[in-house]
Design a protein around this motif. Structure first.
Motif, short mmCIF file in Angstrom:
data_model
loop_
_atom_site.label_atom_id
_atom_site.label_comp_id
_atom_site.label_asym_id
_atom_site.label_seq_id
_atom_site.Cartn_x
_atom_site.Cartn_y
_atom_site.Cartn_z
N GLU A 171 55.73 43.00 51.41
CA GLU A 171 54.27 43.00 51.48
C GLU A 171 53.75 44.42 51.41
O GLU A 171 54.28 45.31 52.08
CB GLU A 171 53.77 42.33 52.75
N THR A 172 52.74 44.63 50.60
CA THR A 172 52.10 45.93 50.48
C THR A 172 50.60 45.73 50.63
O THR A 172 50.01 44.85 49.98
CB THR A 172 52.40 46.57 49.11
N PHE A 173 49.97 46.54 51.47
CA PHE A 173 48.53 46.46 51.70
C PHE A 173 47.95 47.85 51.48
O PHE A 173 48.40 48.82 52.10
CB PHE A 173 48.25 45.98 53.12
N ARG A 180 40.38 46.16 48.73
CA ARG A 180 41.53 46.05 49.62
C ARG A 180 42.51 45.09 48.95
O ARG A 180 42.19 43.92 48.74
CB ARG A 180 41.13 45.53 50.99
N ARG A 182 46.24 43.21 48.83
CA ARG A 182 47.44 42.79 49.54
C ARG A 182 48.35 42.07 48.54
O ARG A 182 47.97 41.03 47.98
CB ARG A 182 47.10 41.86 50.71
N SER A 183 49.53 42.62 48.35
CA SER A 183 50.50 42.04 47.42
C SER A 183 51.72 41.58 48.18
O SER A 183 52.37 42.37 48.86
CB SER A 183 50.89 43.06 46.35
N ARG A 184 52.03 40.29 48.08
CA ARG A 184 53.20 39.73 48.76
C ARG A 184 54.12 39.12 47.72
O ARG A 184 53.66 38.47 46.78
CB ARG A 184 52.80 38.65 49.76
N THR A 221 48.95 37.74 45.10
CA THR A 221 48.15 38.96 44.98
C THR A 221 46.72 38.66 45.38
O THR A 221 46.05 37.83 44.75
CB THR A 221 48.20 39.52 43.55
#
Length: 265
Positions: A171-173, A180, A182-184, A221
């Motif tokens: 996960e990247t935020f 904003r 957030r990619s998981r 995403t």
């Protein structure tokens, strides 16, 4: 996300605008239903549930010991006959979801048409959040592996640890200008999965995504612009365009050139 792929991996897309609470929303629902029915969304259902409402700041100041209270939560669902597109309306948000995405231009135009209808009837005052979210199912073709489709940064340590991979999650935020993001990415064996906070409401997923796979990945995403703004359709569209650009770039940086080629054949 740029030039449309011939066989894109996206299996569910959502767009949402959160706005000021409309406590008398039920009074407007018949008119909303008639407008959406004429626009191509004749199927209608509603769903009630009990949720726990947390005390707001003012209530906590007046009564520090205030406890969460049960509250009735009602959602209204409007979908097309094929159950591939649908709106979800509640007292403070309108969501549009699709399992047959097509292009961003068409998808966003459908949402904005529904939002304009609600605004014309209710006279919304402000927005709190505008968001866009894509779920992609990455399943390697026969004889190929998941690492041919995803960049190393999201694959986890499965290849280094050995044994049978049960799952790997990344996960990247981050903040990109006002967006904003957030990619998981969830890599695991088995069939299609959904995030725990998101299930398709009233829309059917295409059969090609329901085929079992030895190893596959969900790329989730989610982008949003948050903050209270006076309601304006032009502002909502501008935010969506900015979010879409950020999500498109994120997706292209998550998958490989091999994956893009495979989905375009």
């Amino acid at each position: 996300m740029g030039t449309p792929l011939k066989n894109p991996p996206v299996y569910l897309t959502l767009v949402q605008a959160r706005f000021n609470p409309v406590l008398k929303l039920a009074d407007y629902v018949p008119s909303v239903q008639e407008g959406l029915r004429k626009a191509g969304y004749p199927a209608y259902t509603q769903q009630s549930s009990v949720v726990m409402r947390l005390p707001n700041t003012q209530e906590m100041q007046q009564q520090p010991s205030a406890l969460p209270q049960p509250a009735q939560h009602v959602q209204y669902f409007f979908s097309n006959a094929a159950q591939t597109h649908g709106f979800v309306l509640n007292s403070d948000a309108l969501t549009f979801q699709s399992s047959d995405y097509g292009t961003y231009e068409k998808f966003s135009a459908q949402f904005l048409q529904g939002l304009a209808l609600v605004h014309d009837l209710v006279k919304l005052d402000f927005t709190e959040r505008v968001g866009l979210r894509y779920l992609d199912h990455v399943a390697p073709r026969k004889g190929e592996t998941i690492d041919q489709y995803l960049v190393p940064e999201v694959l986890g340590l499965g290849a280094r640890l050995g044994g049978q991979l049960l799952h790997a999650f990344s996960e990247t935020f981050c903040a990109i200008d006002k967006v904003r993001l957030r990619s998981r990415v969830l890599v695991q064996g088995g069939s299609l999965v959904f995030p725990p906070d998101l299930l398709p409401n009233g829309v059917k997923v295409h059969e090609r995504f329901l085929q079992p796979s030895e190893v596959s990945a969900m790329v989730d995403t989610d982008g949003a612009v948050e903050g209270r703004e006076l309601f304006a359709m032009d502002a909502v569209k501008k935010h969506l365009d900015a979010i879409h650009a950020v999500i498109g770039d994120s997706f292209r940086r998550t998958v490989t050139p091999h994956a893009l080629k495979a989905w375009d054949e």
